[in-house]
Motif scaffolding. Structure first.
Motif, short mmCIF file in Angstrom:
data_model
loop_
_atom_site.label_atom_id
_atom_site.label_comp_id
_atom_site.label_asym_id
_atom_site.label_seq_id
_atom_site.Cartn_x
_atom_site.Cartn_y
_atom_site.Cartn_z
N ASN A 59 0.83 -1.22 0.00
CA ASN A 59 0.00 0.00 0.00
C ASN A 59 0.86 1.26 0.00
OD1 ASN A 59 -2.44 -1.27 -0.11
ND2 ASN A 59 -2.82 -1.18 2.11
N ILE A 60 1.95 1.20 0.75
CA ILE A 60 2.87 2.35 0.78
C ILE A 60 3.45 2.57 -0.62
CG2 ILE A 60 5.10 3.20 1.65
CD1 ILE A 60 4.42 2.04 4.36
N ASP A 61 3.88 1.46 -1.26
CA ASP A 61 4.46 1.56 -2.61
C ASP A 61 3.45 2.17 -3.58
OD1 ASP A 61 6.74 0.48 -1.64
OD2 ASP A 61 6.37 -1.56 -2.38
N ASP A 62 2.21 1.69 -3.50
CA ASP A 62 1.16 2.21 -4.40
C ASP A 62 0.90 3.70 -4.12
OD1 ASP A 62 0.97 -0.28 -5.45
OD2 ASP A 62 -0.89 -0.84 -4.41
N ALA A 63 0.90 4.05 -2.82
CA ALA A 63 0.64 5.45 -2.45
C ALA A 63 1.73 6.37 -2.99
CB ALA A 63 0.56 5.57 -0.92
N LEU A 64 2.99 5.91 -2.92
CA LEU A 64 4.10 6.74 -3.42
C LEU A 64 3.97 6.97 -4.92
CD1 LEU A 64 7.13 5.29 -1.36
CD2 LEU A 64 5.88 7.42 -0.95
N LYS A 65 3.55 5.90 -5.65
CA LYS A 65 3.35 6.05 -7.10
C LYS A 65 2.25 7.08 -7.37
CE LYS A 65 4.60 1.43 -8.43
NZ LYS A 65 3.92 0.14 -8.38
N TYR A 66 1.16 6.95 -6.60
CA TYR A 66 0.01 7.86 -6.76
C TYR A 66 0.42 9.32 -6.51
CZ TYR A 66 -4.45 10.09 -5.62
OH TYR A 66 -5.53 10.94 -5.57
N THR A 73 6.01 16.26 -5.51
CA THR A 73 7.36 15.69 -5.38
C THR A 73 7.53 15.03 -4.02
OG1 THR A 73 8.09 17.54 -6.71
CG2 THR A 73 9.82 16.23 -5.69
N CYS A 74 8.07 13.82 -4.07
CA CYS A 74 8.17 13.02 -2.85
C CYS A 74 9.62 12.62 -2.62
CB CYS A 74 7.30 11.79 -3.04
SG CYS A 74 7.39 10.67 -1.68
N HIS A 75 10.10 12.87 -1.40
CA HIS A 75 11.47 12.46 -1.07
C HIS A 75 11.44 11.62 0.19
CE1 HIS A 75 15.77 12.65 -0.40
NE2 HIS A 75 15.53 13.03 0.85
N ILE A 76 11.98 10.39 0.09
CA ILE A 76 11.97 9.50 1.25
C ILE A 76 13.24 9.71 2.06
CG2 ILE A 76 11.89 7.08 2.02
CD1 ILE A 76 10.59 6.45 -0.73
N PHE A 77 13.07 9.95 3.38
CA PHE A 77 14.24 10.09 4.25
C PHE A 77 14.67 8.71 4.70
CE2 PHE A 77 11.93 14.12 5.34
CZ PHE A 77 12.84 14.98 4.76
N ASN A 78 15.86 8.32 4.32
CA ASN A 78 16.31 7.02 4.81
C ASN A 78 17.60 7.14 5.61
OD1 ASN A 78 17.96 7.60 2.78
ND2 ASN A 78 17.65 5.73 1.59
N GLY A 79 17.86 8.33 6.08
CA GLY A 79 19.07 8.53 6.89
C GLY A 79 18.74 8.61 8.36
N THR A 80 19.76 8.77 9.14
CA THR A 80 19.56 8.99 10.56
C THR A 80 20.66 9.93 11.03
OG1 THR A 80 19.46 7.93 12.72
CG2 THR A 80 20.76 6.81 11.07
N LEU A 81 20.31 10.80 11.97
CA LEU A 81 21.29 11.80 12.42
C LEU A 81 22.13 11.24 13.56
CD1 LEU A 81 22.18 14.84 12.29
CD2 LEU A 81 20.62 15.17 14.21
#
Lengths: 140, 382
Positions: A59-66, A73-81
């Motif tokens: 569902n997350i994958d489909d939502a991101l496509k939508y 514009t969508c940017h996924i944060f995959n880092g950590t401080l």
């Protein structure tokens, strides 16, 4: 087995899409749990939302496509401080730019405090730190 | 009434009562200024802030054959060599010629204090008595003759807080200032700050022994831009930059914990300097002055973009609360000066005095208490 996932994303809305009810769609159509962490939305201006999305992975994958299809514009944060606590002098300069107040400093001991849950992983503190002790690391 | 001589006798006997400027607030609140003046002998202060006007004189020693150095670089950072043959002054804000803003004079100083080797390259035109025309070598804390920090302006007595009225982020020596009054930064240890606890310079003067970067140093003179005529509150504290100190101290004895290089994004390099000054409680007036709290110290928030003449009076108590209200909007505030290390310094100084390792000094001369306001620099050419 249901595969549940949580991601943190930044969404940039062009002025024409600022009135679009995206959050409702994410909840109703994609059955996602939405947690708004930061919002900067004004009519007829570029809008910015930072949200945490929880739901089934497909569902997350489909939502991101939508979201992309809608012109947002969508940017996924995959880092950590991370920061070098030994080298930190606890001046507080990083707290001046932290939009979510994940970084705070004050009484009783003026030690820099970091709330990982609130962090948007925006990286503003990395540049604002005069001692250069902050670092954005990729999440495992 | 007590004299500095009497206080020093007590320090030597181990009977002096020494408290930090923050502890003094509660003491005066509890027993009043009269009793506090009888009880407390010394109040210690502390600050750990970026202080751009800092640097160090180094004498490298003579090579064989000798060189009269005309241009000097330390780790690619240019040092001023327009003095005697092997003397140079490394300034904290000078940038590296190879790394730009990523490294500067402040880093050279911190590395030197840490005991690291520093690459020295110097050039000369050569003379009969100094025939060598260039030299490449390494220097460090142990192989140079003298290395003394001489900071023309430290310990600013209060400072304006910064904000930004424009719609773009600006990068300043007051940190990153967000658009549309997005934040406010301020830079002082307030109630713990040396000159705010002796606002009229009754005890701090030329020759005063101070804690400087972890070693014992001295007040050399009034600092540059010393401006005692600043507007003041009834308690004597100024509402913006006022008094300043020129400080001197042996850099070989300092600790990198209290001397740290810093980089402000798109602004440049500066140096965090740790300073602590003991204030003798000579009488009731000094007891009152040293009990000043952030509620009684004020500054103006000013627009660092220069776009407007915005100015708003605010107390440090409000600034430390985390928010102030500007034009009806709640704006987050943040410090740039480390209160944590300032407290550590005030406490170390207190312990050193209690152990009899640090005596109070009578100033050879007091700082100017009045004077013309600062000059402006006229532009007379292209």
């Amino acid at each position: 087995m249901i595969d549940i996932n949580t991601i943190k994303v930044s969404l940039t809305f062009p002025p024409s899409k600022v009135t679009f009810p995206l959050m409702t769609k994410l909840v109703r159509v994609f059955e996602l749990e939405v947690n708004i962490l930061h919002a900067d939305v004004r009519l007829n201006k570029t809008g910015k939302l930072i949200v945490e999305l929880t739901g089934e992975t497909h569902n997350i994958d489909d939502a991101l496509k939508y979201i992309e299809e809608m012109g947002i514009t969508c940017h996924i944060f995959n880092g950590t401080l991370t920061w070098d606590e030994e080298k930190c002098v606890h001046c507080g300069a990083c707290t001046s730019v932290c939009p979510s107040r994940a970084l705070t400093i004050g009484e009783p001991d003026y030690t820099l405090s970091f709330d990982k849950e609130k962090c948007l992983v925006c990286g503003l503190c990395v540049k604002a730190c005069p001692l250069n002790v902050m670092c954005l690391a990729q999440r495992e | 009434m007590k004299t500095i001589e009497e206080i020093n006798e007590k320090i030597k006997n181990g009977t002096a009562v020494v408290v930090t400027a923050e502890e003094m607030i509660g003491i005066v609140e509890e027993m009043g200024t009269k009793k506090a003046a009888q009880k407390v002998d010394v109040v210690t202060t502390g600050t750990f802030s970026p202080m751009c006007s800092s640097g160090a004189f180094i004498n490298f020693g003579h090579s064989s054959p000798p060189i009269r150095m005309t241009r000097v670089w330390l780790n690619d950072v240019m040092a001023y060599a327009g003095i005697a043959a092997v003397d140079a002054y490394i300034g904290a804000t000078e940038l590296s010629e190879s790394q730009g803003m990523a490294y500067g004079g402040a880093h050279v100083m911190e590395d030197f204090i840490s005991g690291k080797d520093i690459r020295l390259y110097a050039e000369s035109y050569g003379t009969d008595c100094y025939p060598r025309k260039s030299i490449t070598t390494t220097i460090n804390r142990d192989n140079v003759n003298q290395a003394f920090m001489f900071n023309p302006r430290n310990c600013y007595q209060n400072y304006y807080a910064g904000t930004n009225s424009t719609n773009k982020t600006i990068y300043t020596y007051m940190g990153t200032l967000l658009p549309n009054f997005g934040n406010v930064t301020y830079c002082t240890s307030g109630q713990l700050s040396p000159l705010l606890n002796d606002p009229e310079y009754r005890t701090i003067g030329i020759g005063t022994r101070v804690f400087l970067g972890g070693a014992q140093g001295y007040v050399a003179y009034q600092g540059t831009q010393h401006d005692p005529g600043q507007e003041r509150m009834p308690n004597g504290t100024p509402v913006g930059g006022a008094g300043t100190l020129a400080l001197i101290g042996d850099m070989k004895k300092m600790s990198a914990r209290f001397v740290r290089a810093a980089i402000y994004e798109k602004y440049g390099v500066t140096l965090f300097v740790g300073v602590g000054i003991p204030i003798p409680v000579l009488d009731e007036d000094m007891a009152a002055k040293t009990s000043v709290s952030d509620k009684d110290i004020f500054t103006y928030i000013v627009d660092k973009s220069g776009a407007t003449s915005f100015s708003q009076l605010v107390s440090y108590h409000e600034l430390r609360s985390g928010n102030v209200v500007i034009n009806g909007k709640k704006v987050p505030t943040a410090p740039l000066s480390s209160m944590k290390v300032a407290r550590e310094i005030a406490d170390i100084l207190k312990q050193q005095i209690l152990k009899g390792e640090f005596l109070i000094s009578e100033p050879a001369e007091l700082l100017p208490k009045t004077g013309e306001r600062l000059n402006k620099l006229d532009v007379r050419g292209d």
